[in-house]
Scaffold this motif. Structure first.
Motif, PDB file in Angstrom:
ATOM      1  N   LEU A  29       0.799  -1.221   0.000  1.00  0.00           N
ATOM      2  CA  LEU A  29       0.000   0.000   0.000  1.00  0.00           C
ATOM      3  C   LEU A  29       0.834   1.274   0.000  1.00  0.00           C
ATOM      4  N   ASP A  30       2.108   1.176   0.397  1.00  0.00           N
ATOM      5  CA  ASP A  30       2.963   2.357   0.552  1.00  0.00           C
ATOM      6  C   ASP A  30       2.965   3.251  -0.684  1.00  0.00           C
ATOM      7  N   TYR A  31       2.821   2.645  -1.867  1.00  0.00           N
ATOM      8  CA  TYR A  31       3.001   3.401  -3.099  1.00  0.00           C
ATOM      9  C   TYR A  31       1.719   4.042  -3.613  1.00  0.00           C
ATOM     10  N   PHE A  32       0.627   3.899  -2.845  1.00  0.00           N
ATOM     11  CA  PHE A  32      -0.667   4.341  -3.344  1.00  0.00           C
ATOM     12  C   PHE A  32      -1.403   5.234  -2.356  1.00  0.00           C
ATOM     13  N   ALA A  33      -2.151   6.169  -2.901  1.00  0.00           N
ATOM     14  CA  ALA A  33      -3.190   6.804  -2.116  1.00  0.00           C
ATOM     15  C   ALA A  33      -4.349   5.811  -2.033  1.00  0.00           C
ATOM     16  N   ILE A  34      -5.019   5.786  -0.900  1.00  0.00           N
ATOM     17  CA  ILE A  34      -6.134   4.858  -0.702  1.00  0.00           C
ATOM     18  C   ILE A  34      -7.394   5.655  -0.404  1.00  0.00           C
ATOM     19  N   SER A  49     -13.641   9.282   1.548  1.00  0.00           N
ATOM     20  CA  SER A  49     -12.416   9.793   2.153  1.00  0.00           C
ATOM     21  C   SER A  49     -11.211   9.261   1.383  1.00  0.00           C
ATOM     22  N   CYS A  50     -10.109   9.985   1.484  1.00  0.00           N
ATOM     23  CA  CYS A  50      -8.880   9.550   0.829  1.00  0.00           C
ATOM     24  C   CYS A  50      -7.690   9.953   1.686  1.00  0.00           C
ATOM     25  N   CYS A  96     -12.768   0.059  -0.611  1.00  0.00           N
ATOM     26  CA  CYS A  96     -11.545   0.851  -0.688  1.00  0.00           C
ATOM     27  C   CYS A  96     -10.906   0.615  -2.054  1.00  0.00           C
ATOM     28  N   GLY A  97     -10.206   1.625  -2.520  1.00  0.00           N
ATOM     29  CA  GLY A  97      -9.560   1.568  -3.821  1.00  0.00           C
ATOM     30  C   GLY A  97      -8.206   2.248  -3.757  1.00  0.00           C
ATOM     31  N   ALA A  98      -7.345   1.919  -4.712  1.00  0.00           N
ATOM     32  CA  ALA A  98      -5.998   2.455  -4.765  1.00  0.00           C
ATOM     33  C   ALA A  98      -5.822   3.348  -5.984  1.00  0.00           C
ATOM     34  N   ALA A  99      -5.034   4.398  -5.836  1.00  0.00           N
ATOM     35  CA  ALA A  99      -4.776   5.334  -6.922  1.00  0.00           C
ATOM     36  C   ALA A  99      -3.400   5.970  -6.730  1.00  0.00           C
ATOM     37  N   PRO A 100      -2.827   6.510  -7.799  1.00  0.00           N
ATOM     38  CA  PRO A 100      -1.524   7.175  -7.657  1.00  0.00           C
ATOM     39  C   PRO A 100      -1.578   8.398  -6.751  1.00  0.00           C
ATOM     40  N   GLY A 101      -2.709   9.108  -6.771  1.00  0.00           N
ATOM     41  CA  GLY A 101      -2.861  10.293  -5.940  1.00  0.00           C
ATOM     42  C   GLY A 101      -4.265  10.388  -5.398  1.00  0.00           C
ATOM     43  N   CYS A 102      -4.466  11.272  -4.448  1.00  0.00           N
ATOM     44  CA  CYS A 102      -5.753  11.362  -3.758  1.00  0.00           C
ATOM     45  C   CYS A 102      -6.797  12.140  -4.536  1.00  0.00           C
ATOM     46  N   SER A 103      -7.992  11.641  -4.499  1.00  0.00           N
ATOM     47  CA  SER A 103      -9.171  12.364  -4.959  1.00  0.00           C
ATOM     48  C   SER A 103     -10.380  11.632  -4.381  1.00  0.00           C
ATOM     49  N   LEU A 104     -11.566  12.144  -4.654  1.00  0.00           N
ATOM     50  CA  LEU A 104     -12.791  11.455  -4.254  1.00  0.00           C
ATOM     51  C   LEU A 104     -13.572  11.031  -5.497  1.00  0.00           C
ATOM     52  N   ASP A 105     -12.851  10.919  -6.619  1.00  0.00           N
ATOM     53  CA  ASP A 105     -13.477  10.546  -7.882  1.00  0.00           C
ATOM     54  C   ASP A 105     -13.301   9.052  -8.137  1.00  0.00           C
ATOM     55  N   THR A 106     -14.404   8.353  -8.230  1.00  0.00           N
ATOM     56  CA  THR A 106     -14.372   6.900  -8.378  1.00  0.00           C
ATOM     57  C   THR A 106     -13.524   6.418  -9.551  1.00  0.00           C
ATOM     58  N   ASP A 108     -10.836   7.313 -10.757  1.00  0.00           N
ATOM     59  CA  ASP A 108      -9.391   7.420 -10.537  1.00  0.00           C
ATOM     60  C   ASP A 108      -8.826   6.197  -9.822  1.00  0.00           C
ATOM     61  N   PHE A 109      -9.710   5.368  -9.264  1.00  0.00           N
ATOM     62  CA  PHE A 109      -9.279   4.295  -8.384  1.00  0.00           C
ATOM     63  C   PHE A 109      -9.489   2.926  -9.008  1.00  0.00           C
ATOM     64  N   GLY A 110      -8.702   1.948  -8.486  1.00  0.00           N
ATOM     65  CA  GLY A 110      -8.837   0.576  -8.954  1.00  0.00           C
ATOM     66  C   GLY A 110      -8.518  -0.397  -7.846  1.00  0.00           C
ATOM     67  N   SER A 111      -8.365  -1.668  -8.237  1.00  0.00           N
ATOM     68  CA  SER A 111      -8.060  -2.757  -7.299  1.00  0.00           C
ATOM     69  C   SER A 111      -9.126  -2.888  -6.230  1.00  0.00           C
ATOM     70  N   TRP A 112     -10.369  -2.678  -6.615  1.00  0.00           N
ATOM     71  CA  TRP A 112     -11.477  -2.729  -5.667  1.00  0.00           C
ATOM     72  C   TRP A 112     -11.607  -4.112  -5.053  1.00  0.00           C
ATOM     73  N   GLY A 113     -12.006  -4.118  -3.779  1.00  0.00           N
ATOM     74  CA  GLY A 113     -12.355  -5.368  -3.125  1.00  0.00           C
ATOM     75  C   GLY A 113     -13.829  -5.662  -3.301  1.00  0.00           C
ATOM     76  N   GLN A 114     -14.325  -6.594  -2.511  1.00  0.00           N
ATOM     77  CA  GLN A 114     -15.720  -7.015  -2.612  1.00  0.00           C
ATOM     78  C   GLN A 114     -16.644  -6.121  -1.803  1.00  0.00           C
TER      79      GLN A 114
END
Length: 122
Positions: A29-34, A49-50, A96-106, A108-114
């Protein structure tokens, strides 16, 4: 497989609290905004939240400001969402989702869980 795993949801009475957890599987997780997102029945997924990679920036939707707190523990590869003063409008599946940088825009994020279900009801 690169994926996030959410946990900690449940049924809680109005005014109650829950802490959600987001764990990484297959990556660090260190390399991602969550970001935390939620989706209520019949509604689109919305940003809640991010937290930035370095934990120096936190973002919150207006609807949860002052009630929710996001945090991360990179040593444990975990991100948390502390939710206080819950109300029925908070009822949703939380992701929760991972992205290179923070935003609240869906998008922008990936690697979604269930997701994990949060139900606020008396």
């Amino acid at each position: 497989q690169v994926q996030l795993v959410e946990s900690g949801g449940g049924l809680v009475q109005p005014g109650g609290s829950l802490r959600l957890s987001c764990a990484a599987s297959g990556f660090t997780l260190d390399y991602f905004a969550i970001g935390w997102f939620r989706q209520a029945p019949g509604k689109e997924r919305e940003g809640v939240s991010c937290i930035s990679r370095s934990d120096d920036s936190h973002y919150y939707a207006d609807s949860v400001k002052g009630r929710f707190t996001i945090s991360r523990d990179n040593a444990k590869n975990m991100v948390y969402l502390q939710m206080n003063m819950l109300n029925p409008e908070d009822t949703a599946v939380y992701y929760c989702g991972a992205a290179p940088g923070c935003s609240l825009d869906t998008p922008d994020f990936g690697s979604w869980g269930q997701g994990t279900q949060v139900t606020v009801s008396s």
